[in-house]
Design an enzyme around this catalytic site. Structure first.
Site, PDB file in Angstrom:
ATOM      1  N   SER A   1     -29.464 -70.662 -21.520  1.00 52.21           N
ATOM      2  CA  SER A   1     -28.328 -71.506 -21.903  1.00 52.21           C
ATOM      3  C   SER A   1     -27.019 -70.995 -21.327  1.00 52.21           C
ATOM      4  O   SER A   1     -26.007 -71.685 -21.403  1.00 52.21           O
ATOM      5  CB  SER A   1     -28.208 -71.572 -23.426  1.00 52.21           C
ATOM      6  OG  SER A   1     -27.940 -70.290 -23.958  1.00 52.21           O
TER       7      SER A   1
ATOM      8  N   LYS B   1     -26.110 -58.802 -20.406  1.00 51.20           N
ATOM      9  CA  LYS B   1     -27.355 -59.223 -19.766  1.00 51.20           C
ATOM     10  C   LYS B   1     -27.426 -58.868 -18.281  1.00 51.20           C
ATOM     11  O   LYS B   1     -28.504 -58.901 -17.684  1.00 51.20           O
ATOM     12  CB  LYS B   1     -27.584 -60.708 -19.995  1.00 51.20           C
ATOM     13  CG  LYS B   1     -27.802 -61.002 -21.477  1.00 51.20           C
ATOM     14  CD  LYS B   1     -28.268 -62.407 -21.744  1.00 51.20           C
ATOM     15  CE  LYS B   1     -28.545 -62.583 -23.239  1.00 51.20           C
ATOM     16  NZ  LYS B   1     -29.115 -63.894 -23.557  1.00 51.20           N
TER      17      LYS B   1
END
Length: 313
Positions: free
Chosen positions: A74, A49
């Site tokens: 999260s 990411k």
């Protein structure tokens, strides 16, 4: 889209790691495939990411950067956005569920992100995030449902295909769909004709499977899976790409995820998180489907809470 991926890769390359591609003779012998593992667990911030987060911030105006960026996550995208923002001298706010893994919360703080807690529901995430946007003027960057994020995530598969251009199959895990959508775009533009992309998803959070089957974005009524990075759902940017480009989404059970995670730890001697192990679990579960094919697997991340490992003693 090919040029957009090339431009994106050039834009972010000084901020990311060109992660290694590993092989495992033991796993190949067991499964009967030529296997190539793209190890995004070695990426900055511990997951793929970082690619999309960096690209998204670099596409903002100077005025937008001056007010900061915000997301709800999260864990892995939270870390990635916090680190990317730090590298680019941008303020970063992270809305995190109060039950997010400690290792991921701690990393966000270490990277300079400001955490705002919320309840572990999508409604709470979005409500708290919207309040913070009104208060700070920060630009919202979605963890997956953003074309700049998707293009960034697609550079992982681009690197894999530049090294192994004759892959028959790429398998990736799917949560919000940014990695899967980016991998599809990369495969379409850099893979050989006929290359297939498969998504892997926990049975306990199978919204992507149901969305593709029904043709309409579905929600999860529960997300009781060890693969905490895959508890999110598809969006209106990721879904059309996935619906048109994925060969199949295959669901795996919790014990299959844990078993695959253990295989990677024991045989490859590397740390991956449960969400990463989903892709290998797909290959093990559906061995006949991939028999004789040259397969690439993207190991999405390695951010594990070592105090809460799922292995039996």
């Amino acid at each position: 889209m090919k040029q957009e991926l090339i431009d994106c890769h050039e834009r972010i390359k000084e901020y990311i790691h060109h992660t290694p591609i590993m092989e495992s003779g033991h796993i190949e012998h067991f499964l009967g495939n030529d296997l190539y593992f793209k190890c995004e667990n070695f990426q900055r911030a511990g997951a793929f990411k970082m690619r999309g987060a960096t690209n998204a911030i670099l596409q903002l105006s100077d005025e937008q950067r001056s007010k900061g960026v915000i997301t709800h996550s999260s864990g892995n995208f939270a870390q990635a956005l916090a680190l990317a923002a730090k590298k680019l001298n941008v303020k970063c706010y992270i809305v995190m569920p109060h039950d997010a893994p400690y290792v991921k919360r701690n990393a966000v703080l270490m990277y300079g992100g400001e955490i705002v807690e919320c309840a572990p529901t999508m409604e709470s995430r979005e409500r708290v995030c919207n309040h913070m946007i009104e208060e700070t003027g920060a630009t919202f960057i979605h963890a997956s449902n953003d074309i700049n994020v998707i293009l960034g995530q697609g550079t992982s598969a681009k690197e894999l295909l530049e090294s192994q251009p004759d892959l028959d199959v790429i398998i990736v895990s799917v949560g919000g769909g940014g990695l899967l959508a980016g991998t599809i775009l990369a495969a379409q533009n850099f893979g050989k004709p006929g290359i297939e992309v498969y998504g892997g998803e926990p049975l306990e959070a199978d919204d992507a499977y149901r969305s593709v089957e029904s043709g309409v974005i579905q929600c999860n009524s529960s997300t009781n899976t060890i693969a905490d990075g895959l508890r999110t759902q598809l969006g209106d940017v990721t879904f059309p790409i996935i619906k048109e480009g994925v060969k199949q989404i295959i669901r795996v059970r919790e014990n299959e995820i844990v078993s695959s995670m253990r295989v990677i730890w024991e045989r490859m001697k590397i740390i991956v998180e449960p969400s990463s192990a989903v892709a290998l679990a797909v290959l093990i579960k559906e061995r006949p489907l991939f028999e004789g094919k040259k397969v690439g697997i993207i190991l999405s991340g390695g951010n594990v809470d070592l105090d809460n490992l799922p292995f039996d003693n």
